[in-house]
Design a protein around this motif. Structure first.
Motif, PDB file in Angstrom:
ATOM      1  N   ARG A  62       0.831  -1.199   0.000  1.00  0.00           N
ATOM      2  CA  ARG A  62       0.000   0.000   0.000  1.00  0.00           C
ATOM      3  C   ARG A  62       0.869   1.252   0.000  1.00  0.00           C
ATOM      4  O   ARG A  62       1.949   1.260   0.583  1.00  0.00           O
ATOM      5  CB  ARG A  62      -0.903   0.038   1.237  1.00  0.00           C
ATOM      6  CG  ARG A  62      -1.976  -1.042   1.258  1.00  0.00           C
ATOM      7  CD  ARG A  62      -3.156  -0.667   0.402  1.00  0.00           C
ATOM      8  NE  ARG A  62      -4.211  -1.680   0.457  1.00  0.00           N
ATOM      9  CZ  ARG A  62      -5.372  -1.566  -0.164  1.00  0.00           C
ATOM     10  NH1 ARG A  62      -5.632  -0.484  -0.868  1.00  0.00           N
ATOM     11  NH2 ARG A  62      -6.274  -2.526  -0.087  1.00  0.00           N
ATOM     12  N   GLN A  63       0.346   2.295  -0.645  1.00  0.00           N
ATOM     13  CA  GLN A  63       0.982   3.606  -0.615  1.00  0.00           C
ATOM     14  C   GLN A  63      -0.039   4.628  -0.146  1.00  0.00           C
ATOM     15  O   GLN A  63      -1.133   4.736  -0.702  1.00  0.00           O
ATOM     16  CB  GLN A  63       1.512   4.000  -1.988  1.00  0.00           C
ATOM     17  CG  GLN A  63       2.153   5.393  -2.017  1.00  0.00           C
ATOM     18  CD  GLN A  63       2.833   5.689  -3.334  1.00  0.00           C
ATOM     19  OE1 GLN A  63       3.650   4.897  -3.808  1.00  0.00           O
ATOM     20  NE2 GLN A  63       2.506   6.819  -3.923  1.00  0.00           N
ATOM     21  N   LEU A  64       0.304   5.385   0.894  1.00  0.00           N
ATOM     22  CA  LEU A  64      -0.590   6.386   1.473  1.00  0.00           C
ATOM     23  C   LEU A  64       0.007   7.769   1.256  1.00  0.00           C
ATOM     24  O   LEU A  64       1.177   7.998   1.572  1.00  0.00           O
ATOM     25  CB  LEU A  64      -0.779   6.137   2.971  1.00  0.00           C
ATOM     26  CG  LEU A  64      -1.183   4.716   3.385  1.00  0.00           C
ATOM     27  CD1 LEU A  64      -1.249   4.604   4.890  1.00  0.00           C
ATOM     28  CD2 LEU A  64      -2.512   4.337   2.765  1.00  0.00           C
ATOM     29  N   THR A  65      -0.791   8.682   0.712  1.00  0.00           N
ATOM     30  CA  THR A  65      -0.355  10.056   0.490  1.00  0.00           C
ATOM     31  C   THR A  65      -1.222  10.980   1.331  1.00  0.00           C
ATOM     32  O   THR A  65      -2.450  10.845   1.356  1.00  0.00           O
ATOM     33  CB  THR A  65      -0.483  10.445  -0.996  1.00  0.00           C
ATOM     34  OG1 THR A  65       0.274   9.522  -1.779  1.00  0.00           O
ATOM     35  CG2 THR A  65       0.053  11.850  -1.234  1.00  0.00           C
ATOM     36  N   TYR A  66      -0.575  11.948   2.008  1.00  0.00           N
ATOM     37  CA  TYR A  66      -1.275  12.844   2.920  1.00  0.00           C
ATOM     38  C   TYR A  66      -1.333  14.257   2.352  1.00  0.00           C
ATOM     39  O   TYR A  66      -0.634  14.596   1.396  1.00  0.00           O
ATOM     40  CB  TYR A  66      -0.584  12.821   4.284  1.00  0.00           C
ATOM     41  CG  TYR A  66      -0.600  11.448   4.923  1.00  0.00           C
ATOM     42  CD1 TYR A  66      -1.628  11.061   5.765  1.00  0.00           C
ATOM     43  CD2 TYR A  66       0.419  10.530   4.651  1.00  0.00           C
ATOM     44  CE1 TYR A  66      -1.654   9.793   6.335  1.00  0.00           C
ATOM     45  CE2 TYR A  66       0.401   9.261   5.214  1.00  0.00           C
ATOM     46  CZ  TYR A  66      -0.641   8.902   6.059  1.00  0.00           C
ATOM     47  OH  TYR A  66      -0.664   7.646   6.603  1.00  0.00           O
ATOM     48  N   SER A  67      -2.181  15.083   2.961  1.00  0.00           N
ATOM     49  CA  SER A  67      -2.417  16.430   2.453  1.00  0.00           C
ATOM     50  C   SER A  67      -1.174  17.303   2.500  1.00  0.00           C
ATOM     51  O   SER A  67      -1.054  18.262   1.737  1.00  0.00           O
ATOM     52  CB  SER A  67      -3.545  17.095   3.246  1.00  0.00           C
ATOM     53  OG  SER A  67      -3.237  17.124   4.636  1.00  0.00           O
ATOM     54  N   ASN A  68      -0.217  16.990   3.385  1.00  0.00           N
ATOM     55  CA  ASN A  68       1.020  17.777   3.456  1.00  0.00           C
ATOM     56  C   ASN A  68       2.076  17.316   2.457  1.00  0.00           C
ATOM     57  O   ASN A  68       3.197  17.815   2.452  1.00  0.00           O
ATOM     58  CB  ASN A  68       1.600  17.730   4.865  1.00  0.00           C
ATOM     59  CG  ASN A  68       1.947  16.310   5.317  1.00  0.00           C
ATOM     60  OD1 ASN A  68       1.782  15.354   4.563  1.00  0.00           O
ATOM     61  ND2 ASN A  68       2.420  16.180   6.543  1.00  0.00           N
ATOM     62  N   GLY A  69       1.727  16.348   1.598  1.00  0.00           N
ATOM     63  CA  GLY A  69       2.648  15.896   0.555  1.00  0.00           C
ATOM     64  C   GLY A  69       3.509  14.718   0.930  1.00  0.00           C
ATOM     65  O   GLY A  69       4.206  14.169   0.074  1.00  0.00           O
ATOM     66  N   THR A  70       3.482  14.279   2.182  1.00  0.00           N
ATOM     67  CA  THR A  70       4.288  13.129   2.588  1.00  0.00           C
ATOM     68  C   THR A  70       3.650  11.834   2.108  1.00  0.00           C
ATOM     69  O   THR A  70       2.441  11.749   1.907  1.00  0.00           O
ATOM     70  CB  THR A  70       4.462  13.080   4.113  1.00  0.00           C
ATOM     71  OG1 THR A  70       3.167  12.982   4.720  1.00  0.00           O
ATOM     72  CG2 THR A  70       5.160  14.334   4.608  1.00  0.00           C
ATOM     73  N   THR A  71       4.495  10.811   1.941  1.00  0.00           N
ATOM     74  CA  THR A  71       4.047   9.507   1.463  1.00  0.00           C
ATOM     75  C   THR A  71       4.567   8.423   2.390  1.00  0.00           C
ATOM     76  O   THR A  71       5.728   8.453   2.802  1.00  0.00           O
ATOM     77  CB  THR A  71       4.547   9.244   0.034  1.00  0.00           C
ATOM     78  OG1 THR A  71       4.017  10.243  -0.833  1.00  0.00           O
ATOM     79  CG2 THR A  71       4.099   7.887  -0.455  1.00  0.00           C
ATOM     80  N   LYS A  72       3.707   7.471   2.710  1.00  0.00           N
ATOM     81  CA  LYS A  72       4.094   6.334   3.553  1.00  0.00           C
ATOM     82  C   LYS A  72       3.759   5.047   2.830  1.00  0.00           C
ATOM     83  O   LYS A  72       2.697   4.934   2.222  1.00  0.00           O
ATOM     84  CB  LYS A  72       3.381   6.410   4.900  1.00  0.00           C
ATOM     85  CG  LYS A  72       3.755   5.276   5.852  1.00  0.00           C
ATOM     86  CD  LYS A  72       3.153   5.485   7.227  1.00  0.00           C
ATOM     87  CE  LYS A  72       1.664   5.300   7.227  1.00  0.00           C
ATOM     88  NZ  LYS A  72       1.086   5.379   8.589  1.00  0.00           N
ATOM     89  N   LEU A  73       4.665   4.079   2.905  1.00  0.00           N
ATOM     90  CA  LEU A  73       4.458   2.771   2.301  1.00  0.00           C
ATOM     91  C   LEU A  73       4.264   1.736   3.396  1.00  0.00           C
ATOM     92  O   LEU A  73       4.912   1.807   4.447  1.00  0.00           O
ATOM     93  CB  LEU A  73       5.663   2.385   1.440  1.00  0.00           C
ATOM     94  CG  LEU A  73       6.082   3.376   0.350  1.00  0.00           C
ATOM     95  CD1 LEU A  73       7.363   2.924  -0.310  1.00  0.00           C
ATOM     96  CD2 LEU A  73       4.978   3.545  -0.671  1.00  0.00           C
ATOM     97  N   THR A  74       3.396   0.765   3.163  1.00  0.00           N
ATOM     98  CA  THR A  74       3.192  -0.325   4.120  1.00  0.00           C
ATOM     99  C   THR A  74       3.419  -1.652   3.410  1.00  0.00           C
ATOM    100  O   THR A  74       3.161  -1.782   2.217  1.00  0.00           O
ATOM    101  CB  THR A  74       1.778  -0.289   4.717  1.00  0.00           C
ATOM    102  OG1 THR A  74       0.811  -0.472   3.669  1.00  0.00           O
ATOM    103  CG2 THR A  74       1.502   1.035   5.405  1.00  0.00           C
ATOM    104  N   GLY A  75       3.879  -2.657   4.192  1.00  0.00           N
ATOM    105  CA  GLY A  75       4.200  -3.952   3.605  1.00  0.00           C
ATOM    106  C   GLY A  75       5.313  -3.825   2.584  1.00  0.00           C
ATOM    107  O   GLY A  75       5.122  -4.126   1.409  1.00  0.00           O
ATOM    108  N   VAL A  76       6.500  -3.395   3.032  1.00  0.00           N
ATOM    109  CA  VAL A  76       7.560  -2.935   2.127  1.00  0.00           C
ATOM    110  C   VAL A  76       8.626  -4.007   1.913  1.00  0.00           C
ATOM    111  O   VAL A  76       8.988  -4.746   2.827  1.00  0.00           O
ATOM    112  CB  VAL A  76       8.230  -1.659   2.685  1.00  0.00           C
ATOM    113  CG1 VAL A  76       9.246  -1.097   1.697  1.00  0.00           C
ATOM    114  CG2 VAL A  76       7.180  -0.613   2.997  1.00  0.00           C
TER     115      VAL A  76
END
Length: 240
Positions: A62-76
């Motif tokens: 999964r890739q999660l993008t937030y309103s402040n522009g940061t990105t987090k990946l899960t299950g990497v």
């Protein structure tokens, strides 16, 4: 009767078309990983390619993008194949640096190298420019007949070295050629596979069968397979 039938049909049609339509059933709710994310996607990957060869790849469930522009990946899963050295690092979450030059992993980090190295830690980072995996805090690792643990682990891909900054504990298991093996503890340790040696600093304590060895510093020469110590040099308050 015909006129009455037509009038009835028209009346029914008018009644039906003037009735308020029932709203369609609501679509099933989509399961969200993080409600704070503005974009969620699956099957994400980023990679670094030079010529026809892929040197560095990051895959995520999964890739999660937030309103402040940061990105987090899960299950990497991070795969590295460069200079004849390959390894894979997995973790629960990760953040990828600019131009895919680095990655920070957190949660159940596990490394497996093509040279037999395995490492487990709570978090780790990898820099493509340096070619170094760093894992702060407590780690455990193994490679063939050698197992160990310590604080602040560093694996240098280019030099093929393993470093522990504190509370180093290494065990060399006995085998058919060496029935004794060795248990080594020290403040810090460096395992240089290409150069065939291990070095230890600060309160070095070695138990080898009935022998107990202590010194401030020690350097052990290893066989190519790292299974046996061929020589040991101790300095500073050495005792056997």
């Amino acid at each position: 009767m015909l006129i009455a039938g037509v009038a009835l049909t028209v009346s029914v049609a008018v009644y039906l078309t003037t009735q308020r339509r029932q709203p369609p059933p609501a679509p099933p709710a989509v399961a969200r990983i993080d409600p704070a994310a503005v974009i969620e996607s699956s099957g994400a990957f980023e990679r670094d390619v030079k010529g026809e060869r892929e040197r560095f790849r990051v895959e995520a469930e999964r890739q999660l993008t937030y309103s402040n522009g940061t990105t987090k990946l899960t299950g990497v899963k991070v795969s590295v194949d460069r200079g004849g050295t390959s390894f894979v690092v997995r973790g629960d979450e990760a953040q990828v640096g600019e131009n895919q030059s680095s990655v920070q992993l957190n949660g159940h980090v596990h490394l497996e190298g093509g040279n037999g190295l395995k490492m487990d830690a709570g978090s780790a980072s990898y820099s493509e420019g340096e070619g170094i995996v760093r894992a702060p805090g407590h780690v455990t690792f193994s490679r063939e007949s050698m197992t160990g643990s310590g604080i602040d682990f560093a694996y240098d891909r280019n030099r093929d070295t393993i470093g522990l900054s504190d509370q180093a504990a290494i065990k060399i298991a006995p085998d058919e050629k060496d029935k004794i093996g060795a248990d080594i503890s020290a403040g810090s340790a460096l395992l240089a596979r290409k150069d065939g040696f291990m070095s230890f600093e600060r309160a070095v304590h070695i138990i080898r069968g009935a022998q107990v060895l202590d010194a401030d510093r020690a350097v052990a020469d290893l066989t190519k397979d790292e299974k046996h110590i061929t020589a040991l040099d101790m300095n500073g308050g050495a005792k056997i």
